[in-house]
Motif scaffolding. Structure first.
Motif, PDB file in Angstrom:
ATOM      1  N   GLY A  39       0.702  -1.412   0.368  1.00  0.00           N
ATOM      2  CA  GLY A  39      -0.192   0.025   0.449  1.00  0.00           C
ATOM      3  C   GLY A  39       1.232   1.489   0.084  1.00  0.00           C
ATOM      4  O   GLY A  39       0.781   1.753  -0.311  1.00  0.00           O
ATOM      5  N   TYR A  40       2.065   1.490   0.550  1.00  0.00           N
ATOM      6  CA  TYR A  40       2.768   2.567   1.491  1.00  0.00           C
ATOM      7  C   TYR A  40       3.424   2.060  -0.509  1.00  0.00           C
ATOM      8  O   TYR A  40       3.945   4.214  -1.117  1.00  0.00           O
ATOM      9  CB  TYR A  40       3.285   2.769   2.372  1.00  0.00           C
ATOM     10  N   ALA A  41       3.797   1.540  -0.591  1.00  0.00           N
ATOM     11  CA  ALA A  41       4.380   1.439  -2.267  1.00  0.00           C
ATOM     12  C   ALA A  41       3.856   2.077  -3.230  1.00  0.00           C
ATOM     13  O   ALA A  41       4.438   3.015  -3.802  1.00  0.00           O
ATOM     14  CB  ALA A  41       5.366   0.133  -2.313  1.00  0.00           C
ATOM     15  N   ALA A  42       2.834   1.227  -3.403  1.00  0.00           N
ATOM     16  CA  ALA A  42       1.830   1.797  -4.227  1.00  0.00           C
ATOM     17  C   ALA A  42       1.550   3.408  -3.793  1.00  0.00           C
ATOM     18  O   ALA A  42       1.405   4.129  -4.854  1.00  0.00           O
ATOM     19  CB  ALA A  42       0.060   1.675  -4.084  1.00  0.00           C
ATOM     20  N   TYR A  43       1.062   4.232  -3.181  1.00  0.00           N
ATOM     21  CA  TYR A  43       1.064   6.117  -3.207  1.00  0.00           C
ATOM     22  C   TYR A  43       2.566   6.194  -3.418  1.00  0.00           C
ATOM     23  O   TYR A  43       2.745   7.774  -3.864  1.00  0.00           O
ATOM     24  CB  TYR A  43       0.759   6.265  -1.212  1.00  0.00           C
ATOM     25  N   LEU A  44       3.806   5.761  -2.704  1.00  0.00           N
ATOM     26  CA  LEU A  44       5.342   6.543  -3.362  1.00  0.00           C
ATOM     27  C   LEU A  44       4.740   6.887  -4.404  1.00  0.00           C
ATOM     28  O   LEU A  44       5.708   7.382  -5.181  1.00  0.00           O
ATOM     29  CB  LEU A  44       6.303   5.617  -2.914  1.00  0.00           C
ATOM     30  N   HIS A  45       4.539   5.431  -5.275  1.00  0.00           N
ATOM     31  CA  HIS A  45       4.498   5.345  -7.068  1.00  0.00           C
ATOM     32  C   HIS A  45       3.670   6.344  -7.629  1.00  0.00           C
ATOM     33  O   HIS A  45       4.342   6.859  -8.520  1.00  0.00           O
ATOM     34  CB  HIS A  45       4.488   4.032  -7.962  1.00  0.00           C
ATOM     35  N   ALA A  46       2.794   6.358  -6.718  1.00  0.00           N
ATOM     36  CA  ALA A  46       1.324   7.412  -7.243  1.00  0.00           C
ATOM     37  C   ALA A  46       1.800   8.617  -6.991  1.00  0.00           C
ATOM     38  O   ALA A  46       1.289   9.676  -7.730  1.00  0.00           O
ATOM     39  CB  ALA A  46       0.055   7.357  -6.119  1.00  0.00           C
ATOM     40  N   ARG A  47       2.609   9.433  -6.197  1.00  0.00           N
ATOM     41  CA  ARG A  47       3.193  10.705  -5.982  1.00  0.00           C
ATOM     42  C   ARG A  47       4.018  11.081  -7.245  1.00  0.00           C
ATOM     43  O   ARG A  47       3.731  11.969  -7.532  1.00  0.00           O
ATOM     44  CB  ARG A  47       3.858  10.853  -4.595  1.00  0.00           C
TER      45      ARG A  47
END
Length: 362
Positions: free
Chosen positions: A313-321
């Motif tokens: 989830g946090y990896a996806a967040y950082l990628h989305a940023r």
């Protein structure tokens, strides 16, 4: 032997007393934070709201300021160039609010009292956690009660550390103290477990490494989640103003005192990005500990799976940023979902799901 047992029992009772005492002081801090918001100057907030309304937009004009310079044979008047303070693409040029105190002496006084009480409560709670550790002669996070008390202690400690570092995060005070009171209330009533020794599988130095980093990560990610949630509210408020809307008096009073949406978004991103590598290490350390305790590094246990889901989830967040079209609100939703996975991994898995971690008890 009997004397040692009695001493440990006395220390355990002292730890409980300290935890309850910290709850009482946190309650006073909560009331002081409420007073800070209530007695902060509404007129100051109103002036800030007017300034924000004038400057909201993608091309806010700079105030008309001129500079007079001497030249040979006369003077010339030059316009001061506009200074852009935010570099993020697409962000509005909106000033930060004056804070919960509203920029007034009276409000600031209550805010300082709240911080002082929060610091005192933190010290008392930390003493309770340390006393619990001494009473059981091990790390003070062998069950959910101990984890919860340590978690709230570290969360408040991280908040105070930001303040000591001169970061503008006093706006976290009220939601933080509210959450700590809820956390300690659940810990002392529902999750309380008598102090006892660990089962052999937990009796390892990896417990100090793995669980301590998990507690630290969760505590700091909580601060990031608060920043993310407030960012969503503030961003909606700024959008409403930009579109000519007129928010209610309560919304203006609360939202205008917070940092701008861009500031809140930046804070949440920096906290989550800085904590992500440590959460990665937490999972790796847990795998190494599992190899020592159970003879396998990964067994798709419920706790392991949800720890990995949180990481994704946090990896996806950082990628989305870093992805065009996903910055801002979309990335913020992912961050909140990721923190929700962390909470489920703690409460949901421990209470409702049978796993190898269940032997730790609640």
């Amino acid at each position: 032997m009997i004397l040692a047992a009695e001493t440990n029992e006395s220390l355990a009772q002292m730890s409980n007393t300290l935890i309850y005492s910290s709850m009482a002081v946190y309650t006073l801090a909560f009331l002081a934070h409420i007073a800070e918001w209530v007695f902060g100057s509404r007129s100051k907030v109103g002036r800030t709201a007017a300034a924000l309304t004038r400057t909201t937009g993608t091309a806010a004009s700079a105030p008309a300021v001129t500079v007079q310079v001497n030249q040979a044979g006369g003077t010339a008047v030059l316009d001061r160039p506009k200074v852009v303070t935010r570099s993020a693409a697409g962000t509005r040029e909106v000033p930060d609010g004056p804070g919960a105190a509203g920029g007034t002496v009276k409000g600031d006084l209550y805010g300082r009292i709240a911080i002082s009480l929060t610091t005192l409560a933190f010290l008392i709670e930390a003493a309770g956690v340390v006393t619990r550790a001494i009473s059981v002669q091990r790390a003070p996070w062998g069950n959910m009660y101990e984890f919860s008390t340590t978690f709230s202690t570290v969360a408040v400690g991280a908040y105070l550390a930001f303040l000591v570092a001169k970061k503008n995060v006093r706006w976290i005070g009220l939601p933080l103290v509210t959450t700590v009171l809820l956390d300690l209330g659940v810990a002392t009533t529902v999750l309380y477990t008598e102090s006892d020794q660990l089962v052999p599988a937990l009796d390892s130095y990896w417990m100090w490494i793995h669980v301590s980093t998990a507690i630290f990560c969760g505590s700091v990610l909580y601060l990031g989640a608060v920043g993310t949630l407030l960012y969503l509210f503030r961003d909606s408020y700024e959008n409403k103003l930009a579109n000519g809307g007129k928010p209610g008096a309560f919304a203006r009073s609360v939202m205008e005192r917070l940092p701008s949406a861009a500031t809140l978004d930046k804070f949440a991103y920096r906290v989550n990005a800085a904590t992500f590598p440590l959460w990665t290490f937490t999972i790796i350390a847990g795998a190494i500990w599992a190899g020592d305790a159970w003879g396998r590094y990964w067994g798709w246990d419920a706790k392991e799976v949800w720890a990995f889901i949180t990481w994704v989830g946090y990896a996806a967040y950082l990628h989305a940023r870093a992805t065009a079209g996903w910055k801002g609100r979309k990335a913020a939703y992912i961050a909140l979902i990721a923190f929700g996975c962390f909470l489920f991994n703690y409460y949901g898995v421990n209470i409702f799901v049978s796993s190898k971690h269940s032997y730790a008890g609640v």
